[in-house]
Structure formats: structure tokens, C-alpha cells
Design an enzyme around this catalytic site. Structure first.
Site, PDB file in Angstrom:
ATOM      1  N   ARG A  23      28.529  46.528  41.081  1.00 42.69           N
ATOM      2  CA  ARG A  23      29.393  46.979  42.184  1.00 42.69           C
ATOM      3  C   ARG A  23      28.822  48.210  42.899  1.00 42.69           C
ATOM      4  O   ARG A  23      29.575  49.044  43.405  1.00 42.69           O
ATOM      5  CB  ARG A  23      30.807  47.288  41.672  1.00 42.69           C
ATOM      6  CG  ARG A  23      31.551  46.068  41.173  1.00 42.69           C
ATOM      7  CD  ARG A  23      32.242  45.408  42.311  1.00 42.69           C
ATOM      8  NE  ARG A  23      32.810  44.131  41.911  1.00 42.69           N
ATOM      9  CZ  ARG A  23      34.084  43.840  42.012  1.00 42.69           C
ATOM     10  NH1 ARG A  23      34.927  44.719  42.475  1.00 42.69           N
ATOM     11  NH2 ARG A  23      34.514  42.650  41.669  1.00 42.69           N
ATOM     12  N   ARG A  27      33.025  50.648  47.380  1.00 42.24           N
ATOM     13  CA  ARG A  27      33.986  51.612  47.919  1.00 42.24           C
ATOM     14  C   ARG A  27      33.773  53.068  47.538  1.00 42.24           C
ATOM     15  O   ARG A  27      34.409  53.937  48.104  1.00 42.24           O
ATOM     16  CB  ARG A  27      35.407  51.165  47.537  1.00 42.24           C
ATOM     17  CG  ARG A  27      35.808  49.888  48.243  1.00 42.24           C
ATOM     18  CD  ARG A  27      37.073  49.306  47.673  1.00 42.24           C
ATOM     19  NE  ARG A  27      36.844  48.870  46.304  1.00 42.24           N
ATOM     20  CZ  ARG A  27      37.788  48.415  45.501  1.00 42.24           C
ATOM     21  NH1 ARG A  27      39.034  48.369  45.901  1.00 42.24           N
ATOM     22  NH2 ARG A  27      37.502  48.018  44.283  1.00 42.24           N
ATOM     23  N   ARG A  36      32.854  48.887  56.467  1.00 44.97           N
ATOM     24  CA  ARG A  36      33.996  48.045  56.077  1.00 44.97           C
ATOM     25  C   ARG A  36      35.115  48.178  57.119  1.00 44.97           C
ATOM     26  O   ARG A  36      35.739  47.184  57.497  1.00 44.97           O
ATOM     27  CB  ARG A  36      34.456  48.501  54.701  1.00 44.97           C
ATOM     28  CG  ARG A  36      35.727  47.974  54.196  1.00 44.97           C
ATOM     29  CD  ARG A  36      35.515  46.664  53.443  1.00 44.97           C
ATOM     30  NE  ARG A  36      36.697  46.376  52.654  1.00 44.97           N
ATOM     31  CZ  ARG A  36      37.859  46.023  53.170  1.00 44.97           C
ATOM     32  NH1 ARG A  36      37.989  45.903  54.459  1.00 44.97           N
ATOM     33  NH2 ARG A  36      38.893  45.789  52.379  1.00 44.97           N
ATOM     34  N   ASP A  73      30.707  37.910  47.606  1.00 40.68           N
ATOM     35  CA  ASP A  73      31.672  37.853  46.523  1.00 40.68           C
ATOM     36  C   ASP A  73      31.534  36.517  45.818  1.00 40.68           C
ATOM     37  O   ASP A  73      31.127  35.525  46.436  1.00 40.68           O
ATOM     38  CB  ASP A  73      33.106  38.023  47.037  1.00 40.68           C
ATOM     39  CG  ASP A  73      34.027  38.398  45.888  1.00 40.68           C
ATOM     40  OD1 ASP A  73      34.105  39.579  45.536  1.00 40.68           O
ATOM     41  OD2 ASP A  73      34.637  37.484  45.292  1.00 40.68           O
ATOM     42  N   TYR A 151      40.337  31.694  38.965  1.00 37.56           N
ATOM     43  CA  TYR A 151      40.975  31.989  40.261  1.00 37.56           C
ATOM     44  C   TYR A 151      41.451  30.701  40.941  1.00 37.56           C
ATOM     45  O   TYR A 151      42.488  30.679  41.598  1.00 37.56           O
ATOM     46  CB  TYR A 151      39.994  32.712  41.191  1.00 37.56           C
ATOM     47  CG  TYR A 151      39.665  34.121  40.743  1.00 37.56           C
ATOM     48  CD1 TYR A 151      40.499  35.189  41.052  1.00 37.56           C
ATOM     49  CD2 TYR A 151      38.508  34.378  40.011  1.00 37.56           C
ATOM     50  CE1 TYR A 151      40.195  36.480  40.640  1.00 37.56           C
ATOM     51  CE2 TYR A 151      38.190  35.660  39.593  1.00 37.56           C
ATOM     52  CZ  TYR A 151      39.039  36.705  39.908  1.00 37.56           C
ATOM     53  OH  TYR A 151      38.735  37.981  39.500  1.00 37.56           O
TER      54      TYR A 151
HETATM   55  O1  1CP Z   1      27.437  45.866  44.675  1.00 36.87           O
HETATM   56  C1  1CP Z   1      28.027  44.816  44.440  1.00 36.87           C
HETATM   57  O2  1CP Z   1      28.056  44.341  43.316  1.00 36.87           O
HETATM   58  C2  1CP Z   1      28.687  44.188  45.622  1.00 36.87           C
HETATM   59  C3  1CP Z   1      28.819  42.722  45.656  1.00 36.87           C
HETATM   60  C4  1CP Z   1      29.956  42.144  44.839  1.00 36.87           C
HETATM   61  C5  1CP Z   1      29.853  41.411  43.659  1.00 36.87           C
HETATM   62  C6  1CP Z   1      28.611  41.183  42.810  1.00 36.87           C
HETATM   63  C7  1CP Z   1      31.332  42.147  45.217  1.00 36.87           C
HETATM   64  C8  1CP Z   1      31.905  42.804  46.382  1.00 36.87           C
HETATM   65  N1  1CP Z   1      32.010  41.354  44.325  1.00 36.87           N
HETATM   66  C9  1CP Z   1      31.145  40.919  43.359  1.00 36.87           C
HETATM   67  C10 1CP Z   1      31.421  39.997  42.259  1.00 36.87           C
HETATM   68  C11 1CP Z   1      32.818  39.743  41.842  1.00 36.87           C
HETATM   69  N2  1CP Z   1      33.916  39.534  42.635  1.00 36.87           N
HETATM   70  C12 1CP Z   1      33.203  39.556  40.484  1.00 36.87           C
HETATM   71  C13 1CP Z   1      32.229  39.586  39.327  1.00 36.87           C
HETATM   72  C14 1CP Z   1      31.783  40.950  38.973  1.00 36.87           C
HETATM   73  C15 1CP Z   1      32.784  41.867  38.320  1.00 36.87           C
HETATM   74  O3  1CP Z   1      33.354  41.479  37.293  1.00 36.87           O
HETATM   75  O4  1CP Z   1      32.925  42.981  38.852  1.00 36.87           O
HETATM   76  C16 1CP Z   1      34.580  39.290  40.469  1.00 36.87           C
HETATM   77  C17 1CP Z   1      35.445  39.023  39.273  1.00 36.87           C
HETATM   78  C18 1CP Z   1      35.027  39.269  41.833  1.00 36.87           C
HETATM   79  C19 1CP Z   1      36.400  38.951  42.342  1.00 36.87           C
HETATM   80  C20 1CP Z   1      36.957  40.026  43.193  1.00 36.87           C
HETATM   81  N3  1CP Z   1      36.405  40.455  44.364  1.00 36.87           N
HETATM   82  C21 1CP Z   1      38.124  40.802  42.988  1.00 36.87           C
HETATM   83  C22 1CP Z   1      39.099  40.591  41.863  1.00 36.87           C
HETATM   84  C23 1CP Z   1      38.841  41.300  40.613  1.00 36.87           C
HETATM   85  C24 1CP Z   1      39.996  40.993  39.677  1.00 36.87           C
HETATM   86  O5  1CP Z   1      40.339  41.939  38.944  1.00 36.87           O
HETATM   87  O6  1CP Z   1      40.511  39.852  39.655  1.00 36.87           O
HETATM   88  C25 1CP Z   1      38.256  41.708  44.039  1.00 36.87           C
HETATM   89  C26 1CP Z   1      39.315  42.743  44.240  1.00 36.87           C
HETATM   90  C27 1CP Z   1      37.151  41.483  44.898  1.00 36.87           C
HETATM   91  C28 1CP Z   1      36.878  42.175  46.190  1.00 36.87           C
HETATM   92  C29 1CP Z   1      35.571  42.847  46.296  1.00 36.87           C
HETATM   93  N4  1CP Z   1      34.355  42.215  46.125  1.00 36.87           N
HETATM   94  C30 1CP Z   1      33.350  43.102  46.378  1.00 36.87           C
HETATM   95  C31 1CP Z   1      33.964  44.365  46.735  1.00 36.87           C
HETATM   96  C32 1CP Z   1      33.218  45.614  47.138  1.00 36.87           C
HETATM   97  C33 1CP Z   1      35.343  44.192  46.668  1.00 36.87           C
HETATM   98  C34 1CP Z   1      36.405  45.237  46.998  1.00 36.87           C
HETATM   99  C35 1CP Z   1      37.076  44.896  48.289  1.00 36.87           C
HETATM  100  C36 1CP Z   1      36.861  45.832  49.431  1.00 36.87           C
HETATM  101  O7  1CP Z   1      35.830  46.468  49.678  1.00 36.87           O
HETATM  102  O8  1CP Z   1      37.841  45.918  50.152  1.00 36.87           O
END
Ligand code: 1CP
Length: 343
Positions: A23, A27, A36, A73, A151
Site C-alpha cells: 500500500r 493515502r 485522488r 485494485d 467480496y
Molecule cells: O501501493 C499500493 O499497494 C496501491 C495499489 C493497491 C493494491 C495492491 C490498492 C489501492 N489496493 C491494493 C490491493 C487490495 N485491495 C487488497 C490486497 C492487499 C491488502 O490486503 O492490502 C485488498 C484486500 C483490496 C480491497 C480494497 N481496496 C479495500 C477493502 C479492504 C477491506 O478491508 O475489505 C479497500 C478499502 C480498497 C480501496 C483502495 N485500494 C487501493 C487504495 C489506495 C485504496 C483506498 C481508497 C482511496 O484511496 O480512497
């Protein structure tokens, strides 16, 4: 030019142990928040190759990591299979039409049809590769079929996984059909990411720990291995990182044709080294909340260096960085990994 990160994935000698953070494009960076805000919602940012490229490159320039991770994502897959994905502010991802039956599954696009709709991801990769320094690697990624299925079946993030577990124990054939269909899309999706230019593959099984250890292979690991086998047969030079989060009870049973095993923060690195260190390069595994304190960060980096001895290791967090971590502390983590491992 050889990439230190890729060399380390194959166990070659490197001048220091490379590091990136899960991540890392997100943010906690004010520069990310700015892009964003211009993009509007999160999915629009994923759909815009220019902006997605910009935020992918930010942590390389700002905190000095050795590899960039594609900004996207894991949930773009079910979205392009035809499920209706929304990111609700303050709540997270939501599908309004979760899979309840075989008929629901049959309505979704599979294989090539779904994978070929993700052109914005492949275009983002091509743009990043034009701009990323030659000595840095680009990590592409996907969710494990099980994590994606949670999901797709629950419709949103869950604490109990009761709907998909009900399916696991009462209608395992349907769950296997869902997992098999997702696996086919993910294989082609990762093949297309590789063709577009990624240097490394990471498969995230974030919700691995929801499955009891005796069922983990059947419902998740074997599908991850199937994806790895498919990619390895075609692209042996592209390293694969498997990251199943929170499965210490499965460490003895880990198998498969891949290079790097991602160790999450709840698994002691010494235990992972004992069980897997000869077979796989280990990635990880600092508790991400240590980033709130520079002292706690240094202590952990030094401990990890002592355990791994600077060999067959890639530094990382044991899960994602949190949005309120000071950027300065993230920089400190990266600098400390380089300092302690420099040869
Ligand atoms: O630097 C990075 O890693 C950015 C790219 C990235 C990756 C690899 C994002 C951006 N998401 C992910 C993978 C991801 N997405 C996973 C696997 C990795 C992990 O466990 O952290 C999962 C489970 C998700 C699903 C997801 N995406 C959620 C839900 C998490 C949950 O608790 O159920 C959420 C909230 C997101 C949104 C998201 N994806 C990425 C960002 C930066 C965000 C935040 C949203 C935003 O900026 O508004």
C-alpha cells in the site's frame, strides 16, 4: 540494466537488501491525496492511466523504495466480469449484486472476454515503464481467487465470512465453480500485465486466515499455485511473490513453483525462515504500526537483518501502510533497510 529487486527475488547477490511497502502508493502521501482529489472517486483514478501512473511513481521518488507497485485494485477483476463495483466513502468496496447461485455466476464474463476489458490497467503499465528508472522494478498484482470470491459472494468486506463459509460447507461445488472461473480470468489478466511490461507478479491472499488450515489448500492455495504454474511455464524470468496473510499453521504445507513467499507480520520471521527459508526467498515482515515510531522501526529492521543475515530476503511491511503514518517515518524505514544491509 539489472534490477536489484528482481535479482533478489531469484536469490542472487545484491549490494543491499531491496525494500518496498504494501500500500505504498496511497493515502499517507499528500501528493497522492492531491491526485485522488482531482480524479474524483477511487475507481476513476484506477481507470485513468496518466493519473494511475503518476501515483504509482510517487513513492519511488518520495520514499526511495526499490520497486513500484502498479496502482490499481484487486477488485477491478470482478468489476470487469460484470459485477457492479462501487467504493463507498468511509465504508469500502461494495457489489450490489453478489453471487448467490450458479445462474448468477453464469451471467458473469469469463476468461479472455473479461481479461481483455482491463485495457486501462495495461495502458497504465506501459506508461509507467516509459518513466520508471531502469534499475527499479514494477510489481504487478492480482487478488487470489479466494480473496476475490469473498467480496463477490458477500458483496462487501466482512468480519465473519459467514455467507462464503456457508457455501464452503454446504455447497462446495458452487464455490469451486466460482474459484475456477475467477482463476481463468486472473491467469490471462496476469499474462497481459506481463506482456504490458511488469517485472514481478504478486498474488495477494489477504483473507487467507478466514479458512481453517485443513481446508486452505483446497479452497485457496491450489488455485494460487495453478496461476503461478501457468505464468512460470510461459515467463520463467518473471518472479512470483505469494502473499497469503495470516496462515502460520499452513507453513509446513506450502508448495508450488514460485520464488518469493510474503511473510505477514503475525508470523515470526524466524519460524518462516526455519520452515521455508531454503525453498523460497522471504519477503517481510515489519508490523506496519511500528512505522508510528522511528525507534520501533529501527529495532525491527535490525532484528530482521539479524534473523535473515542479509540473504534470501526482501524487506517489506507485514501488511499495508496506514494512512496516518508520517511520510518521514516511511522514509526512515526505507533508509534503515538499506543502511543495515549494505555490503
Ligand atoms: O501501493 C499500493 O499497494 C496501491 C495499489 C493497491 C493494491 C495492491 C490498492 C489501492 N489496493 C491494493 C490491493 C487490495 N485491495 C487488497 C490486497 C492487499 C491488502 O490486503 O492490502 C485488498 C484486500 C483490496 C480491497 C480494497 N481496496 C479495500 C477493502 C479492504 C477491506 O478491508 O475489505 C479497500 C478499502 C480498497 C480501496 C483502495 N485500494 C487501493 C487504495 C489506495 C485504496 C483506498 C481508497 C482511496 O484511496 O480512497
Amino acid at each position: 540494466m539489472s534490477k536489484i529487486f528482481v535479482d533478489a527475488c531469484f536469490g542472487k547477490e545484491t549490494p543491499y537488501t531491496p525494500v518496498w511497502m504494501m500500500r505504498q502508493a496511497g493515502r499517507y502521501l499528500p501528493q497522492y491525496m492531491e491526485v485522488r482529489a482531482q480524479a474524483g472517486d477511487f475507481l476513476s483514478l484506477c481507470h485513468d492511466p496518466k493519473k494511475a501512473c503518476e501515483v504509482t511513481l510517487q513513492p519511488v521518488d518520495i520514499v526511495g523504495v526499490d520497486a513500484a507497485i502498479l496502482f490499481s485494485d484487486i477488485l477491478v477483476i470482478p468489476d470487469e466480469m460484470g459485477m457492479d463495483l462501487e467504493f463507498i466513502k468511509g465504508e469500502g468496496p461494495k457489489f450490489n449484486d453478489p453471487i448467490k447461485s450458479e445462474a448468477d455466476l453464469n451471467r458473469l464474463l469469463g476468461g479472455e472476454e473479461a481479461a481483455s476489458r482491463l485495457t486501462y490497467v495495461y495502458d497504465t503499465i506501459k506508461l509507467i515503464k516509459e518513466q520508471l528508472a531502469d534499475d527499479k522494478a514494477l510489481i504487478g498484482f492480482c487478488g487470489a481467487p479466494w480473496t476475490l470470491a469473498t467480496y463477490m459472494i458477500e458483496g462487501e468486506g466482512t468480519k465473519t465470512y459467514n455467507i462464503c463459509k456457508k457455501m464452503m460447507y454446504s455447497d462446495p461445488e458452487l464455490l469451486h465453480k466460482i474459484l475456477a472461473k475467477v482463476t481463468e480470468v486472473v491467469k490471462l489478466y496476469m499474462q497481459k500485465q506481463i506482456e504490458a511490461g511488469i517485472d514481478v507478479v504478486q498474488i495477494f491472499d489477504s483473507w487467507a486466515a478466514a479458512i481453517e488450515p485443513s481446508k486452505y489448500d483446497e479452497f485457496s492455495w491450489k488455485y494460487m499455485v495453478e496461476i503461478a504454474d501457468y505464468l512460470k511455464a510461459k515467463y520463467p524470468h518473471i518472479p512470483i511473490i505469494m502473499f497469503p496473510k495470516g496462515i502460520p499453521a499452513f507453513l509446513d504445507k506450502v508448495y508450488g513453483n514460485f520464488e518469493v513467499f510474503g511473510v505477514d507480520w503475525s508470523t515470526p520471521m524466524a519460524l518462516a525462515r526455519e520452515k521455508l527459508g531454503e525453498k523460497y526467498i522471504l519477503q517481510g515482515n515489519m508490523e506496519p504500526c511500528r512505522l508510528y515510531s522511528k525507534e520501533a522501526t529501527t529495532e525491527c529492521v535490525e532484528t530482521l537483518q539479524n534473523i535473515m543475515g542479509g540473504k534470501r530476503h526482501i524487506f517489506n511491511l507485514g501488511h499495508g501502510i496506514l494512512p496516518d503514518v508520517p511520510v518521514e517515518n516511511a522514509k526512515h524505514f526505507i533508509a534503515e533497510c538499506h543502511r543495515v544491509s549494505k555490503k
